[in-house]
Design a protein around this motif. Sequence first.
Motif, short mmCIF file in Angstrom:
data_model
loop_
_atom_site.label_atom_id
_atom_site.label_comp_id
_atom_site.label_asym_id
_atom_site.label_seq_id
_atom_site.Cartn_x
_atom_site.Cartn_y
_atom_site.Cartn_z
N TYR A 191 21.14 -2.70 18.19
CA TYR A 191 20.28 -1.65 18.72
C TYR A 191 19.28 -1.23 17.65
CZ TYR A 191 18.73 3.10 19.71
OH TYR A 191 17.95 4.22 19.87
N PHE A 192 19.80 -1.02 16.46
CA PHE A 192 18.97 -0.52 15.37
C PHE A 192 17.88 -1.49 14.97
CE2 PHE A 192 18.58 2.80 12.31
CZ PHE A 192 19.18 3.83 13.00
N LYS A 193 18.20 -2.76 14.95
CA LYS A 193 17.19 -3.77 14.59
C LYS A 193 16.01 -3.73 15.55
CE LYS A 193 20.19 -7.06 12.25
NZ LYS A 193 20.82 -8.39 12.31
N LYS A 194 16.27 -3.39 16.81
CA LYS A 194 15.20 -3.32 17.81
C LYS A 194 14.40 -2.02 17.70
CE LYS A 194 17.76 -6.13 21.06
NZ LYS A 194 18.57 -6.13 22.28
N LYS A 195 14.95 -1.03 17.02
CA LYS A 195 14.32 0.29 16.98
C LYS A 195 13.77 0.67 15.61
CE LYS A 195 15.45 1.29 21.24
NZ LYS A 195 14.53 1.60 22.30
N ILE A 196 13.84 -0.23 14.66
CA ILE A 196 13.36 0.09 13.31
C ILE A 196 11.91 0.57 13.38
CG2 ILE A 196 12.64 -2.26 12.72
CD1 ILE A 196 14.39 0.00 10.25
N GLY A 197 11.65 1.67 12.73
CA GLY A 197 10.30 2.21 12.69
C GLY A 197 10.02 3.31 13.70
N GLN B 90 -7.76 -0.94 -1.91
CA GLN B 90 -7.02 0.26 -1.52
C GLN B 90 -5.79 -0.17 -0.74
OE1 GLN B 90 -9.35 3.17 0.56
NE2 GLN B 90 -7.66 4.62 0.67
N ILE B 91 -4.65 0.43 -1.05
CA ILE B 91 -3.39 0.10 -0.41
C ILE B 91 -2.81 1.37 0.20
CG2 ILE B 91 -1.06 -0.81 -0.75
CD1 ILE B 91 -2.21 -2.19 -3.32
N SER B 92 -2.41 1.28 1.46
CA SER B 92 -1.77 2.40 2.14
C SER B 92 -0.44 1.93 2.71
CB SER B 92 -2.64 2.93 3.27
OG SER B 92 -3.85 3.45 2.77
N ILE B 93 0.48 2.86 2.81
CA ILE B 93 1.78 2.59 3.39
C ILE B 93 1.92 3.42 4.66
CG2 ILE B 93 4.29 2.79 3.09
CD1 ILE B 93 3.09 0.66 1.28
N ALA B 94 2.32 2.78 5.76
CA ALA B 94 2.56 3.47 7.02
C ALA B 94 4.07 3.62 7.20
CB ALA B 94 1.98 2.66 8.18
N THR B 95 4.49 4.79 7.63
CA THR B 95 5.90 5.04 7.87
C THR B 95 6.06 6.30 8.71
OG1 THR B 95 8.06 5.36 6.81
CG2 THR B 95 6.15 6.33 5.68
N THR B 96 7.19 6.38 9.41
CA THR B 96 7.47 7.62 10.15
C THR B 96 8.17 8.64 9.25
OG1 THR B 96 9.58 6.73 10.96
CG2 THR B 96 7.65 6.49 12.41
N LYS B 97 8.47 8.25 8.02
CA LYS B 97 9.11 9.17 7.08
C LYS B 97 8.11 10.25 6.63
CE LYS B 97 12.32 5.88 5.01
NZ LYS B 97 12.19 4.84 6.04
N THR C 221 6.04 12.42 4.00
CA THR C 221 5.38 11.96 2.77
C THR C 221 6.29 12.08 1.55
OG1 THR C 221 3.22 12.50 3.69
CG2 THR C 221 3.35 12.25 1.30
N ASN C 222 6.96 13.23 1.39
CA ASN C 222 7.78 13.41 0.18
C ASN C 222 8.94 12.42 0.13
OD1 ASN C 222 9.15 14.78 2.29
ND2 ASN C 222 10.10 16.20 0.87
N LEU C 223 9.55 12.12 1.27
CA LEU C 223 10.63 11.14 1.31
C LEU C 223 10.08 9.75 1.04
CD1 LEU C 223 13.54 10.24 1.78
CD2 LEU C 223 13.07 10.26 4.26
N ALA C 224 8.96 9.41 1.65
CA ALA C 224 8.36 8.09 1.44
C ALA C 224 8.00 7.89 -0.04
CB ALA C 224 7.12 7.93 2.31
N LYS C 225 7.39 8.89 -0.65
CA LYS C 225 7.02 8.77 -2.07
C LYS C 225 8.24 8.59 -2.96
CE LYS C 225 2.60 11.22 -2.09
NZ LYS C 225 1.87 12.37 -2.61
N THR C 226 9.29 9.34 -2.66
CA THR C 226 10.53 9.23 -3.45
C THR C 226 11.11 7.82 -3.33
OG1 THR C 226 11.03 11.59 -3.24
CG2 THR C 226 12.89 10.12 -3.69
N LEU C 227 11.19 7.33 -2.10
CA LEU C 227 11.77 6.00 -1.90
C LEU C 227 10.91 4.90 -2.49
CD1 LEU C 227 13.28 6.36 1.69
CD2 LEU C 227 14.44 6.53 -0.52
N ILE C 228 9.60 5.02 -2.37
CA ILE C 228 8.70 4.01 -2.95
C ILE C 228 8.91 3.93 -4.45
CG2 ILE C 228 6.26 3.50 -3.43
CD1 ILE C 228 5.72 4.55 -0.53
N LYS C 229 9.07 5.07 -5.10
CA LYS C 229 9.34 5.06 -6.54
C LYS C 229 10.65 4.35 -6.84
CE LYS C 229 6.75 9.20 -7.68
NZ LYS C 229 6.82 10.63 -8.03
N ARG C 230 11.67 4.64 -6.06
CA ARG C 230 12.97 4.00 -6.27
C ARG C 230 12.90 2.49 -6.03
NH1 ARG C 230 16.77 8.22 -3.01
NH2 ARG C 230 16.42 10.02 -4.37
N TYR C 231 12.17 2.09 -5.01
CA TYR C 231 12.04 0.67 -4.71
C TYR C 231 11.25 -0.06 -5.80
CZ TYR C 231 13.73 1.55 0.07
OH TYR C 231 14.47 1.90 1.18
#
Length: 123
Positions: free
Chosen positions: A43-49, A103-110, A112-122
């Motif tokens: 189910y989750f694989k079909k709903k990612i994002g 210019q590089i942008s990241i799209a996500t439903t997260k 902004t603060n969560l996305a920035k935190t995770l991008i740093k960790r990744y």
Amino acid sequence: MKLDFDHFIFDLDGTIVNSINEIYSAAIKTCKNNNLSIPTLEYFKKKIGIHPNIFFVDHGATSNLEILVKEFREILYKEAGDPTLVFDGAKTLLDLLYKKNKQISIATTKPTNLAKTLIKRYG
């Protein structure tokens, strides 16, 4: 034909990072904590994002969606960001684009603060 673009937009989950298991783990924990049915990995694989509201409703939530999403995102904030999950070649491509002054942008439903935190960790 040469395509010369100055701006590139990438989705984070499933494109730059193979984060399905991190997201799935956070969803399972949230569902267990709130007596909701447990989603399957298929189910989750079909709903990612999609927005987390949708999978919580699909698994029995009828109210408190904001609270569920907040809990889910707090789990991600605490537990997600494993740098080994970045897809092979993703960092190389992003570095190349950066060096070419693109210019590089990241799209996500997260949020902004969560996305920035995770991008740093990744990384």
